[in-house]
Motif scaffolding. Structure first.
Motif, PDB file in Angstrom:
ATOM      1  N   ILE A 230      -4.605  -2.960  -0.948  1.00  0.00           N
ATOM      2  CA  ILE A 230      -5.029  -2.009   0.083  1.00  0.00           C
ATOM      3  C   ILE A 230      -6.528  -2.131   0.324  1.00  0.00           C
ATOM      4  CG2 ILE A 230      -3.195  -0.362  -0.457  1.00  0.00           C
ATOM      5  CD1 ILE A 230      -5.314   1.322  -1.918  1.00  0.00           C
TER       6      ILE A 230
ATOM      7  N   GLU B 292      -8.087   3.208   4.020  1.00  0.00           N
ATOM      8  CA  GLU B 292      -7.085   4.219   3.673  1.00  0.00           C
ATOM      9  C   GLU B 292      -7.715   5.600   3.554  1.00  0.00           C
ATOM     10  OE1 GLU B 292      -3.597   3.567   3.343  1.00  0.00           O
ATOM     11  OE2 GLU B 292      -4.462   1.869   4.431  1.00  0.00           O
TER      12      GLU B 292
ATOM     13  N   ALA C 136      -2.419   5.457  -1.804  1.00  0.00           N
ATOM     14  CA  ALA C 136      -3.641   4.793  -2.270  1.00  0.00           C
ATOM     15  C   ALA C 136      -3.847   5.011  -3.761  1.00  0.00           C
ATOM     16  CB  ALA C 136      -4.841   5.312  -1.477  1.00  0.00           C
TER      17      ALA C 136
END
Length: 267
Positions: free
Chosen positions: A22, A27, A50
């Motif tokens: 990620i 995020e 996350a």
């Protein structure tokens, strides 16, 4: 104080195959935007996903990004009218980045965060080994040069990185008074070898000191030979004294100076 090896099982990916790479900054931005838009379920979903993949980050985390993830969860509860339920998430945010609050989340969540932050207490201790070569230890996005690392109880993200690239990552939970030793599986650092010029310089200096001492002792012995009239022994000791005092000692001193100078220039 119990020693534990505590994996963050409920949010840590079990294997590399389960890791989702990620972009933490992206995020966090998405989660905060969802809160400001009052899309609270989406905000929770993004923040929780996350957090689930913190161990999988390939770059060193920003402490404020880490704290914001839990602040998003707390703020979502506040806006849902569940301020009391938000407290644990706000406490965790204060543990991750003490003193930081993402003001985009609004004044009501900030007030709840300030109250929760006052309740942070206790200590935990973390040791991480080995950390090889030019790698650096980060805990919660902050460089940690001294070990064991002393922190507040809660969730902590351990990362070992070369530059900004993470070569080991793990998230764990520790309760007050607990300690953890985390084995990274990385190669152990090589012991630094003393540079050859420095070794030769020090050896030459020690040799020069020994030669000079020997010359002084022989000079003292000359007095005895002079009083005894032993001409042959007197001549031999004079030759030895001259060799040590005027030949060997200066040569070794030059060698010592040269070796140490080369070492300093090479640094």
């Amino acid at each position: 104080m119990p020693m534990i090896f505590a994996w963050l099982g409920f949010i840590g990916a079990a294997s590399a195959q389960e890791c989702a790479t990620i972009d933490l900054d992206a995020e966090v931005e998405y989660a905060v935007t969802n809160v400001t838009d009052l899309a609270l379920d989406d905000a929770r979903r993004v923040a929780e996903a996350a957090i689930l993949n913190l161990s999988c980050l390939q770059r060193v985390a920003d402490p404020q990004d880490l704290a914001t993830l839990w602040q998003v969860l707390g703020a979502s509860d506040v806006y849902d009218g569940k301020t009391a339920e938000a407290a644990p998430d706000f406490v965790q945010a204060a543990v991750m980045a003490p003193g930081f609050f993402n003001d985009r989340l609004g004044p009501e969540p900030r007030a709840a965060w300030e109250a929760a932050a006052q309740t942070v207490s206790g200590e935990v201790f973390i040791e991480v080994w080995p950390i090889s070569g030019n790698a650096v230890l980060y805990v919660d996005g902050v460089i940690r040069e001294e070990q064991p690392v002393t922190l507040a109880p809660g969730t902590h993200l351990i990362q070992v990185a070369v530059g900004a690239d993470v070569v080991f990552g793990r998230a764990l939970i520790l309760e007050a008074g607990q300690s953890a030793r985390v084995e990274t599986g990385l190669p152990e650092p090589e012991r630094e070898k003393a540079p050859v010029p420095l070794i030769l310089g020090v050896a030459s200096a020690l040799g020069a000191a020994g030669a000079y001492t020997g010359a002084v002792l022989i000079d003292r012995r000359l007095e005895g030979h002079s009083s005894s009239g032993d001409a042959e022994a007197l001549a031999q000791d004079r030759a030895r004294s001259a060799m040590l005092g005027y030949g060997v000692t200066p040569a070794l001193m030059v060698g010592a100076a040269a070796g140490i100078t080369l070492h300093i220039r090479a640094r």
